[in-house]
Write an enzyme that holds these catalytic residues in place. Structure first.
Site, mmCIF file in Angstrom:
data_model
loop_
_atom_site.group_PDB
_atom_site.id
_atom_site.type_symbol
_atom_site.label_atom_id
_atom_site.label_comp_id
_atom_site.label_asym_id
_atom_site.label_seq_id
_atom_site.Cartn_x
_atom_site.Cartn_y
_atom_site.Cartn_z
ATOM 1 N N ASP A 35 1.018 -1.255 0.226
ATOM 2 C CA ASP A 35 -0.035 0.018 0.046
ATOM 3 C C ASP A 35 1.237 1.325 0.025
ATOM 4 O OD1 ASP A 35 -2.125 -1.535 0.212
ATOM 5 O OD2 ASP A 35 -2.431 -1.474 2.507
HETATM 6 N N1 URA Z 1 -1.346 -5.956 3.958
HETATM 7 C C1 URA Z 1 -1.777 -4.691 3.896
HETATM 8 O O1 URA Z 1 -2.942 -4.320 4.565
HETATM 9 N N2 URA Z 1 -1.102 -3.719 3.202
HETATM 10 C C2 URA Z 1 0.147 -4.136 2.567
HETATM 11 O O2 URA Z 1 0.598 -3.001 1.982
HETATM 12 C C3 URA Z 1 0.500 -5.227 2.472
HETATM 13 C C4 URA Z 1 -0.158 -6.329 3.179
#
Ligand code: URA
Length: 240
Positions: free
Chosen positions: A110
């Site tokens: 993310d």
């Molecule tokens: N899980 C999440 O919620 N975000 C990420 O970036 C990776 C795994």
């Protein structure tokens, strides 16, 4: 493109010898030889695997695959191009990375997630690491809004409903300190998975950082935004 052919000017730009117009000048000036013969045609087709291509008598060895360990900072997206957002590729300098134009991130983190992201142009390795069948383990450090405990650990172990068709696969939650910090180990990679798993437990992720992917561990010496090429050993382990 093992075994393939490419234009001489493209070969030279991919090997970081300059822009298209700069490498055309090198060719026109007679500074490039292919198998010992001076070659003045930018469109001339070369076989990077078998032809000996030199610049001023010095051989340019073709680099097929590049593997970078990148410490993704918060605030950039795991994409190669984006019209609005900064991308992970904006951190990569062309000078120390041949094939930069072909690189892509293996999977996504993310925008606000930090940590280990592998950048490569090796589609097969990427496919293997991301294949749901392979169950490659990912380790994350997580900081939580409120304390977690044995109940959450059990929910992680048993798999939970996070609004998808299938429950999550068994995962592991290791808690640290007072239960607001810990490590999460997953063998799948659904969208926002860690955050959604804690939401399903009535909690919230305040900070998330990926530390491991398969055998590959984030090098602590890399600051957010920094990267380095994988070592031979790291690559061998990853390809096993
Ligand atoms: N899980 C999440 O919620 N975000 C990420 O970036 C990776 C795994």
């Amino acid at each position: 493109m093992a075994g393939g052919v490419m234009r001489l000017d493209k070969f030279l730009t991919e090997m970081n010898q300059g822009s298209r117009s700069e490498v055309k000048q090198l060719i026109k000036k007679g500074r490039i030889c292919v198998n010992g013969e001076r070659e003045k045609r930018p469109e001339y087709k070369v076989c990077p695997d078998s032809d000996c291509i030199t610049l001023d008598e010095k051989e340019l060895v073709f680099v097929h695959y590049v593997y970078l360990m990148f410490h993704k900072p918060g605030g950039c997206v795991s994409a190669t191009e984006d019209h609005r957002e900064k991308t992970v590729m904006d951190y990569i300098q062309e000078a120390d990375c041949p094939r930069k134009k072909d690189l892509f991130p293996v999977g996504r983190l993310d925008k606000d997630t930090e940590g280990l992201l592998l950048l490569t142009n090796d589609g097969q390795l990427s496919h293997r690491l991301l294949s749901p069948k392979k169950h490659v383990e990912k380790k994350y450090y997580v900081l939580l809004q409120s304390k977690a405990g044995a109940k959450e650990q059990q929910m992680f172990r048993e798999g939970m409903d996070i609004g998808d068709e299938q429950k999550t696969l068994p995962a592991r939650l290791e808690l640290l300190a007072d239960g607001t910090e810990g490590y999460v180990y997953l063998t799948e990679g659904r969208y926002h998975q860690v955050k959604r798993m804690f939401q399903a437990c009535g909690n919230q992720v305040k900070y998330l950082k990926r530390l491991k992917m398969g055998s590959l561990t984030l090098d602590e010496k890399l600051k957010p935004g920094e990267y380095r090429h994988l070592t031979k050993e790291e690559l061998e382990q990853l390809q096993k």
